[in-house]
Enzyme design. Sequence first.
Site, PDB file in Angstrom:
ATOM      1  N   ASP A 115      16.935  33.557   1.692  1.00 35.07           N
ATOM      2  CA  ASP A 115      16.043  32.553   1.116  1.00 35.07           C
ATOM      3  C   ASP A 115      15.549  31.567   2.176  1.00 35.07           C
ATOM      4  O   ASP A 115      15.461  30.368   1.940  1.00 35.07           O
ATOM      5  CB  ASP A 115      16.720  31.808  -0.039  1.00 35.07           C
ATOM      6  CG  ASP A 115      15.732  30.949  -0.834  1.00 35.07           C
ATOM      7  OD1 ASP A 115      14.535  31.270  -0.831  1.00 35.07           O
ATOM      8  OD2 ASP A 115      16.161  29.941  -1.421  1.00 35.07           O
ATOM      9  N   HIS A 143      11.812  30.227  -1.338  1.00 31.42           N
ATOM     10  CA  HIS A 143      11.344  29.934  -2.703  1.00 31.42           C
ATOM     11  C   HIS A 143      10.429  28.714  -2.761  1.00 31.42           C
ATOM     12  O   HIS A 143       9.727  28.502  -3.748  1.00 31.42           O
ATOM     13  CB  HIS A 143      12.524  29.788  -3.669  1.00 31.42           C
ATOM     14  CG  HIS A 143      13.307  28.514  -3.531  1.00 31.42           C
ATOM     15  ND1 HIS A 143      14.523  28.447  -2.882  1.00 31.42           N
ATOM     16  CD2 HIS A 143      13.059  27.252  -3.971  1.00 31.42           C
ATOM     17  CE1 HIS A 143      14.985  27.208  -2.925  1.00 31.42           C
ATOM     18  NE2 HIS A 143      14.104  26.461  -3.587  1.00 31.42           N
ATOM     19  N   GLY A 185      29.527  48.403   9.173  1.00 30.73           N
ATOM     20  CA  GLY A 185      29.531  49.716   8.536  1.00 30.73           C
ATOM     21  C   GLY A 185      30.734  49.921   7.632  1.00 30.73           C
ATOM     22  O   GLY A 185      31.384  50.975   7.666  1.00 30.73           O
ATOM     23  N   GLY A 200      12.984  19.514  -5.184  1.00 35.44           N
ATOM     24  CA  GLY A 200      12.179  18.947  -4.106  1.00 35.44           C
ATOM     25  C   GLY A 200      12.956  18.795  -2.816  1.00 35.44           C
ATOM     26  O   GLY A 200      12.376  18.650  -1.742  1.00 35.44           O
ATOM     27  N   ASN A 201      14.314  18.831  -2.912  1.00 40.08           N
ATOM     28  CA  ASN A 201      15.153  18.784  -1.716  1.00 40.08           C
ATOM     29  C   ASN A 201      15.231  20.138  -1.015  1.00 40.08           C
ATOM     30  O   ASN A 201      15.642  20.218   0.152  1.00 40.08           O
ATOM     31  CB  ASN A 201      16.582  18.344  -2.048  1.00 40.08           C
ATOM     32  CG  ASN A 201      16.778  16.854  -2.008  1.00 40.08           C
ATOM     33  OD1 ASN A 201      17.007  16.229  -3.041  1.00 40.08           O
ATOM     34  ND2 ASN A 201      16.681  16.268  -0.827  1.00 40.08           N
ATOM     35  N   SER A 202      14.869  21.211  -1.727  1.00 43.52           N
ATOM     36  CA  SER A 202      14.984  22.552  -1.155  1.00 43.52           C
ATOM     37  C   SER A 202      14.225  22.645   0.164  1.00 43.52           C
ATOM     38  O   SER A 202      13.065  22.249   0.259  1.00 43.52           O
ATOM     39  CB  SER A 202      14.428  23.590  -2.133  1.00 43.52           C
ATOM     40  OG  SER A 202      15.262  23.738  -3.248  1.00 43.52           O
TER      41      SER A 202
END
Length: 367
Positions: free
Chosen positions: A145, A115, A277, A219-221
Site C-alpha cells: 500500500d 490508497h 522459498g 486524511g493522515n494516511s
Amino acid sequence: MKKTKIIIYTLVGGLLFYTINSIILNKSQASNQTENSEVISKQNNVNFELPNFENAAAKAIKSVVHIKSKFLQNSIYRYYDPFFGNRYFKQPKEEVASGSGVIISSDGYIITNKHVINKATEIEVVLNDKRTYNAKILGTDPNSDLALLKVEANNLDFLDFANSDNIKIGQWVLAVGNPFNLSSTVTAGIISAKSRKINILNDGGIEAFIQTDAAINAGNSGGALVNTDGQLIGINTAIQSNTGSFTGYGFAIPSNMAQKIVSDLKKYGEVKRAYIGIHISDINNDIKEYFSLNGLNGVLVSKVLSNSAAEKAGIKDLDVIIAINDITVNSVSELHEIIVQFSPGDEIKCKIKRGKKTIDLSFNLQE
C-alpha cells in the site's frame, strides 16, 4: 542553704543542656530534610522529565504535504419520462480524495499510500507554506500500500529515514498529517507494538505495522510517523476502529520497508522482491505439541519449495527459523519485515533449530 543552691544550679544546668541539645537536633533535622528534598527533587526531575517535541514537530510539518487526488466516479441521475416513467442514467462526476505524503528528497520525491491516490486522474500536492504542485505517479505497490510521487521542485525540506529496526516499544513518537483537511496537524504518543499484522491487505500483502497511540484519522494516511529527532520511522497507513475515527490504535509501515520499496519504484518502476522459498507459520501451543517442537520461539517452516534458495541452502520441512542476520524472529510478520528489506541475490544468515540442534546457514535470496 547550700542544698538549695545546688538544686538551683542543677536545674539551670539541665535546662541549658536541654536547650542547647534541642537547637543542635533541630539544625540536624533541618539539614537532613534539605538534603532529602534535594534528592527527591533530583529524582523527580529524572523520573518526570518529558521529551521536547518542538524541534521534531517544526522539522516534520515542513516535510509533510497535503495530497488532493482528483478522480472520476459515476453518479446515477434520475429523470421522469412521460412515456416510460422514471428513467436513470450514469454521469461521470469529478471527486476529490484527501490524504498526506512525505517529502523524502530535496528534488521532490514524495512517498504516500497507494490508497490515497487510487484511480487518480490528477494529483495536487500542497506544501506547508501553501505552494502547490502537480504530481506524477512514478510507481505503486499494492502489496505494501505504498506509492511514489514526483513534483518538479528543488530545495525542498525533507525527512531522513531512521532505522526502524532500532525502535523500541514505549518510545515517544509524533504523527504528522492532514486529518479531516486540517493541514499540518501533529499528535504525540508512543510505540505500542511492532510487527503487527491486522489483515487489511489482499493476499500477498506484507504487513508488519508499527502500532501507535498517537492520534491518526482519515486524511493522515501517507503522513509521517517520526521520532523525537524528527526522523522518519514510519508511514501512517491505517487505524483500527468500530467508528471510523481514532480510538487509540494507529498503524504505520516501518521506514526500512518503505525505503526499500520506494527505492525500487524509483529505479525500476516496480518492486523487486526477494524470497527464501518457504511456507511458514507462527508457533503456538497446539503446533508445538503436534510437531513435538522444543519451544515456542521462532517460526515453523511448514514447507520448503522445490528448487528454492531454502532447499539449496539445506533448510528442511519442520525446521524452526529463530534469527535472520542475528535479528531474533518470533512471528511470520517479523520475518516478512526483515526479508522485504533485501533484494534478489542478497546474502543472508539464517539460524535454525532442527530438533535439539542449532544450525547456521548462509545463502542468497531468489526473485
